[in-house]
Write an enzyme that holds these catalytic residues in place. Sequence first.
Site, mmCIF file in Angstrom:
data_model
loop_
_atom_site.group_PDB
_atom_site.id
_atom_site.type_symbol
_atom_site.label_atom_id
_atom_site.label_comp_id
_atom_site.label_asym_id
_atom_site.label_seq_id
_atom_site.Cartn_x
_atom_site.Cartn_y
_atom_site.Cartn_z
ATOM 1 C CG ASP A 266 -1.820 1.209 1.302
ATOM 2 O OD1 ASP A 266 -1.945 1.910 0.275
ATOM 3 O OD2 ASP A 266 -2.416 1.437 2.374
ATOM 4 C CE LYS A 273 -0.231 3.813 3.445
ATOM 5 N NZ LYS A 273 -1.099 4.436 4.435
ATOM 6 C CG ASP A 284 -2.341 -2.429 4.017
ATOM 7 O OD1 ASP A 284 -2.942 -2.593 5.102
ATOM 8 O OD2 ASP A 284 -2.685 -1.581 3.170
ATOM 9 C CG ASP A 343 -3.171 5.843 2.119
ATOM 10 O OD1 ASP A 343 -3.019 4.624 1.917
ATOM 11 O OD2 ASP A 343 -2.554 6.481 2.988
ATOM 12 C CD GLU A 345 -5.352 0.673 0.821
ATOM 13 O OE1 GLU A 345 -5.376 1.882 1.117
ATOM 14 O OE2 GLU A 345 -4.890 -0.205 1.567
ATOM 15 N NE ARG A 347 -11.849 3.286 4.194
ATOM 16 C CZ ARG A 347 -11.678 4.280 5.075
ATOM 17 N NH1 ARG A 347 -12.593 5.236 5.186
ATOM 18 N NH2 ARG A 347 -10.620 4.320 5.841
HETATM 19 N N1 BES Z 1 -3.127 0.237 5.345
HETATM 20 C C1 BES Z 1 -3.476 1.506 5.867
HETATM 21 C C2 BES Z 1 -3.722 1.490 7.377
HETATM 22 C C3 BES Z 1 -2.547 1.145 8.241
HETATM 23 C C4 BES Z 1 -1.772 2.128 8.808
HETATM 24 C C5 BES Z 1 -2.253 -0.174 8.522
HETATM 25 C C6 BES Z 1 -0.703 1.799 9.618
HETATM 26 C C7 BES Z 1 -1.177 -0.496 9.328
HETATM 27 C C8 BES Z 1 -0.408 0.481 9.894
HETATM 28 C C9 BES Z 1 -4.739 2.010 5.187
HETATM 29 O O1 BES Z 1 -4.914 1.602 3.877
HETATM 30 C C10 BES Z 1 -4.662 3.495 5.167
HETATM 31 O O2 BES Z 1 -3.829 4.005 4.489
HETATM 32 N N2 BES Z 1 -5.548 4.127 5.909
HETATM 33 C C11 BES Z 1 -5.572 5.538 5.985
HETATM 34 C C12 BES Z 1 -7.014 5.986 5.834
HETATM 35 C C13 BES Z 1 -7.175 7.456 5.632
HETATM 36 C C14 BES Z 1 -6.630 7.859 4.291
HETATM 37 C C15 BES Z 1 -8.628 7.799 5.727
HETATM 38 C C16 BES Z 1 -5.033 5.941 7.354
HETATM 39 O O3 BES Z 1 -5.257 5.236 8.321
HETATM 40 O O4 BES Z 1 -4.319 6.952 7.407
HETATM 41 ZN ZN ZN Z 2 -4.016 -0.133 3.352
HETATM 42 MN MN MN Z 3 -3.996 2.911 2.497
#
Ligand code: BES
Ligand code: ZN
Ligand code: MN
Length: 497
Positions: A266, A273, A284, A343, A345, A347
């Site tokens: 991811d 990111k 991920d 990001d 993604e 869901r």
């Molecule tokens: N895979 C990430 C969440 C994550 C963060 C998993 C740290 C493990 C460790 C997810 O896809 C993500 O990027 N979520 C974002 C959502 C936001 C853009 C609404 C997040 O948590 O920042």
């Molecule tokens: Zn993710």
């Molecule tokens: Mn993400």
Amino acid sequence: MKVEFSAVPKAFSGNVAVFVAADKQLLAAAQGIDASTGGAITRALEAGRFSGAKDQTVTLLGQSGDVARLLLLGVGKGRDLDARAAEGLGGVIAGEANASGHKAVTVVVDAVKGSRLAPAEIAARIALGARLRTYRFDRYKTKDKPEQKLSLEQLTIHVAGPADARRAYQRLEPTVDAVFFTRDLVSEPANVLFPAEFAKRAKDLTKLGVKVEIMGEAEMKKLGMHVLLGVGQGSTRDSQLLVMHWMNGPKTQQPIALIGKGVCFDTGGISIKPAGGMEDMKWDMGGAGAVAGAMHLLAGRKARVNVVGVCALVENMPDGNAQRPGDVVKSMSGQTVEVINTDAEGRLILCDAMWYAQENFKPQAMVELSTLTGAIIVALGHERAGLFSNNTALSNKLRAAGSALGEKLWRMPLGAKYDKLIDSEIADMKNVGGGRDGGSITAAQFLQRFVQEGVAWAHIDIAGVAWSSKGNSTTPKGATAYGVRLLDSWIESTYER
Ligand code: BES
Ligand code: ZN
Ligand code: MN
């Protein structure tokens, strides 16, 4: 490492581990050794802080001719010694032996007053904990030093009723391969483990009797899974839908569906990111890894249930062809989604996987695992996964299974006010709420919009627990395989008795 159970002998030799209960209470084995060494243990207890409290250990060296090395294991009060604690003891024994380079170790299981576990069960749990502790992911190390290699080859467990212990261990042993299978998947770097490679490794479950189906992008397109496909659009790797069937239950039993988030890497996509720590996003796919491992375990122990596992496997990359913020895509359910942040993604891929599972298998319950949000880590840290559910009975069963195993859960809220936050101006919904507030809840609300009437559903956000930077007595640092045992144990306690 070989594990053997045998009756308690009169005298012990070599590297020996024995229990000490709270308040310096020597149990049978320790008493015998204390007597034969002229009170060596008693002297050691007087000399230091070790009191037999839970999680305390002390090692005594060269105390007598036969017992070369003695590991005193604090087991605490009887009620402290539950299944999880016994596994922890096994982990400590194996860890100790490997750290000091020993090839063989003997542990004596005494009956502990007040513990609900029979000695045979304690013995079996010790064996399991020791095995789980010995996991290594070292296939890319070409110059490991000898002292980093595992030394322990033989674990002998002395217990009254070794046959019972052996039987109890037989039920537990399939856990080891399943957990290691998941830890391998989660540990692999993303250049090695991309969607098709994940699916290929899951195909191996066929050997255990699991029926494995793999779909590529062309088939998913036909099914209308455009929200899932949008996520993988920027990747050169083909997205995959992995469907695993373990239908060993009564013909009339409606199946249970397990759903996993499998983002093999991811980057965030166009909503990219920051560089720091991005390498973590190789794991991920921890939700999909746990679902595949749970299928491994159910099949490994020939569970009498009907379960389907559905994993959405993609890679989220920025590219000239990648999905853009603002794009609108249509899901298999017919609902449309405005992708505000590429990001968010997880869901997106899960909504189509969940719909697919419900349309095809009419599950009575659907439990989904995903490393979904950073927000759940802010809320719960690394001690508990977040549990979201439309069903309190299901929640309670999952929480009970988790707390017995040390895969703990905390139930989080859902509700109409949160749901409203993901309404979109131009589509049925958007993939993020207003700001960062309540981020793991709005993510769960998104998923709930894809739960069909009458399906007991739970979403488990494992972002904080899929990987451990510290490790514990039975899990070396790295991939934890959180969820494998939780799902198996929840299924066993709910559907097999
Ligand atoms: N895979 C990430 C969440 C994550 C963060 C998993 C740290 C493990 C460790 C997810 O896809 C993500 O990027 N979520 C974002 C959502 C936001 C853009 C609404 C997040 O948590 O920042
Ligand atoms: Zn993710
Ligand atoms: Mn993400």
